[in-house]
Design an enzyme around this catalytic site. Structure first.
Site, PDB file in Angstrom:
ATOM      1  CG  ASP A 296      -1.854   1.174   1.251  1.00  0.00           C
ATOM      2  OD1 ASP A 296      -1.393   2.264   1.649  1.00  0.00           O
ATOM      3  OD2 ASP A 296      -3.022   1.039   0.874  1.00  0.00           O
TER       4      ASP A 296
ATOM      5  CD1 TRP B 224      -2.952   3.220  -2.105  1.00  0.00           C
ATOM      6  CD2 TRP B 224      -4.931   3.305  -3.143  1.00  0.00           C
ATOM      7  NE1 TRP B 224      -3.166   4.519  -2.518  1.00  0.00           N
ATOM      8  CE2 TRP B 224      -4.360   4.595  -3.158  1.00  0.00           C
ATOM      9  CE3 TRP B 224      -6.183   3.125  -3.736  1.00  0.00           C
ATOM     10  CZ2 TRP B 224      -4.999   5.698  -3.749  1.00  0.00           C
ATOM     11  CZ3 TRP B 224      -6.821   4.220  -4.316  1.00  0.00           C
ATOM     12  CH2 TRP B 224      -6.230   5.481  -4.322  1.00  0.00           C
ATOM     13  CG  ASP B 225      -3.101  -2.810   1.945  1.00  0.00           C
ATOM     14  OD1 ASP B 225      -2.645  -3.066   0.816  1.00  0.00           O
ATOM     15  OD2 ASP B 225      -2.402  -2.753   2.974  1.00  0.00           O
ATOM     16  CB  VAL B 226      -9.365  -0.603   2.765  1.00  0.00           C
ATOM     17  CG1 VAL B 226     -10.879  -0.608   2.909  1.00  0.00           C
ATOM     18  CG2 VAL B 226      -8.700  -0.619   4.145  1.00  0.00           C
TER      19      VAL B 226
ATOM     20  N   GLY C 226      -9.052  -5.342  -1.036  1.00  0.00           N
ATOM     21  CA  GLY C 226      -9.754  -6.435  -0.363  1.00  0.00           C
ATOM     22  C   GLY C 226     -11.220  -6.491  -0.757  1.00  0.00           C
TER      23      GLY C 226
END
Lengths: 373, 373
Positions: free
Chosen positions: A107, A136-138, A141
């Site tokens: 991220d 970005w990770d969220v 996912g």
């Protein structure tokens, strides 16, 4: 985790001893990872020595039994779509590499290359300001969960599997473009400046009360803006400024362009009022606003303590706390949060239930170091 | 938009003249909204006077025909689940209010109350730093798409509809808790400090080259860290610091705790190298890194210009540009981006196709101001 929250049986397969996130901060005083527990709620955990041929064979069998794989490991032949789909044609195979070429990115590196850190932070300041929330990770996912559900529905209808690739970098680029940050430069040749806490193209910013409390205030519509001028007693001054500038403050863009003038008029009012007075006054209007909160203030508010989104969760090794479920309720009901597993907690159970292994066979695998329980 | 990108027929119903986002910045030189075009790609647009009983009746019929409603308008009886589901029992009804009580909130006010702005920005600085990327809007949109797909699959299997509520504020709270930001305070009673561009619990931060270029560098694993010390020629100095501090730099938390010492050792190397030299040197290692980029740099890189995620899109009123599809490819294919509609572009087509209206009937609705085309 999102899929587990939606009711799927999700089995996370880790190397024995745990992957790189198993000891990630924040930790408890006893060294348990609050991070890991937070992001693995409701999953089953299986620990396998995946450098051994026998371990790989076991994982392959589990994937073929499950029919769905999500992995951020790319470039390993034994986990590839071609190797696995020869055993199960309707496999749903989702790879999440850092970049489209399969290379690693996280991220914080992806974010540096998006453009956002160079327009975040006080106007006029230099240097990048990283986000703290790994957006970005969220998003990645959530796109991953969405990809799986879409592929499942496709499989339900046609019987066909899917080979999906979802690079973290492409999540960031697609989002930056969807929101106009990239398109604006392509079309107009201009990029927006660093604006501090002002909102681009609209009237909104932070103000401080006489007792030092910060508020975020947004006037999105003409009605919000009228309420804000009435509230702050600046209607006459704003109208005079409007005339002098030849501006039209019923237009959101013009409220933005002349924000410095408006800021100084409104800020003068905020500085004379206590946080309590501001809260009471704003509450009586249509203006959009919030008081800035620290994380410890947030957990003490009714938004957390009196919200069915949160349920008391007893997480072994960590303790009892209020944990969130999915943010949406369905037919008025939030599913309660479920605890995260200990590493390898479900190894024996999963091998028995999914692969039909007997206790002796599992014991042998444990003793030979192929799996851990 | 995500559902349209996944292949759904999505009809956006707006008031005549457009909703509050129809003229949102960024705008083209000619005043067209790049924002609106970016977030409505692939939808159909219908414009209806929804303050009239006749307009409400039309919209109700469209919803009942479609079987799925997504709305951010709450508290209107005629759009409520109870009113609509009496006409179609298997309706999927998704409301996205700002807060659980139905009150209005937007990304920037929600964000103020999460805790993130008070830990973003340079260590030691005061005051909130807002995010520029509206992470809660983006996450909420993805949760909305996910909710619809889940409800569709449930309806496919059982025939039953769903009444779903997804408050923007709950998206933010659930995410802050999932990531440990809230849980950490509940369990440990401590909240993390403002860290600038350092990463909590890991070694990572920004460095500047001799020619003033900024890099984000992350050493997540022991291998990354070893490569970073080798690269910067600091292996001996880092080992000496480790011994003096009684630290163990194979532990990610200890690399984080002693980051000031490490920062100064590494920064000295970065300051002596040009951006080109740093790029070449980092590329040969396992270290995770990126050069900070402005939005105009991003659009010129192969990540955009040579990426099948982006396709040339001819957007009426705006021009031709590279627009993103969904960030995931399926079976090696990205669906190309589709243009956004003009407001009301599909009014006549949708009324004819969905409600079986004749041209005369539609003309009458247009003339009486109930719809616009």
């Amino acid at each position: 985790m999102t899929l587990a929250q939606l009711g799927a049986d999700v089995t996370r397969v880790d190397p024995i001893g745990g992957a790189a996130d198993y000891h990630r901060w924040p930790l408890t005083a006893g060294g348990e990872s609050i991070y890991w527990a937070g992001l693995n709620k409701g999953k089953q955990s299986v620990a396998v020595e995946m450098r051994s041929e026998q371990g790989q064979q076991l994982v392959r069998r589990l994937i073929i039994d499950a029919g769905i794989l999500i992995t951020n490991v790319t470039g390993r032949q034994w986990l590839s779509h071609s190797a696995l789909s020869s055993h199960r044609a309707d496999l749903i195979h989702l790879e999440v590499p850092g970049r489209p070429d399969g290379s690693t990115a996280v991220d914080y590196t992806v974010n540096a290359a998006t453009g956002f850190p160079l327009v975040t932070g006080p106007a006029g300041s230099d240097g990048p300001v990283n986000h703290v929330m790994p957006a970005w990770d969220v998003s990645c996912g959530l796109y991953a969960a969405l990809s799986i559900l879409t592929a499942l529905r496709h499989r339900d209808a046609t019987g066909a599997g899917s080979a999906i690739r979802l690079p973290l970098d492409d999540v960031a680029l697609a989002t930056a473009a969807n929101l106009g940050f990239l398109t604006e430069v392509m079309i107009n040749g201009t990029r927006r400046p660093r604006l501090g806490n002002a909102i681009y193209g609209q009237y909104g910013r932070d103000f401080v009360s006489s007792d030092g409390v910060e508020f975020m205030v947004v006037a999105l519509t003409a009605r919000h803006f009228r309420d804000l001028t009435d509230l702050t007693g600046t209607a006459t001054a704003v109208a005079a400024a409007e005339e002098k500038l030849g501006a039209d403050f019923t237009d959101e863009g013009q409220r933005y362009q002349h924000r410095d003038v408006l800021d100084s008029l409104f800020a003068a009012w905020f500085r004379t009022q206590t946080a309590e007075q501001i809260t009471a006054a704003l509450s009586a209007t249509s203006v959009l606003w919030e008081r800035y909160r620290t994380f410890d203030e947030v957990i003490g508010t009714a938004r957390v303590t009196d919200n069915p989104l949160f349920t008391a969760l007893d997480q072994p090794g960590i303790g009892s706390y209020l944990a969130p479920g999915l943010p949406m309720s369905v037919d008025g009901v939030h599913r309660p949060a479920r605890s995260a597993p200990a590493l390898g907690e479900h190894t024996a159970e999963v091998l028995a239930a999914r692969l039909g292994m007997g206790a002796d066979e599992i014991d042998t695998l444990v003793e030979s170091g192929v799996v851990a329980t």
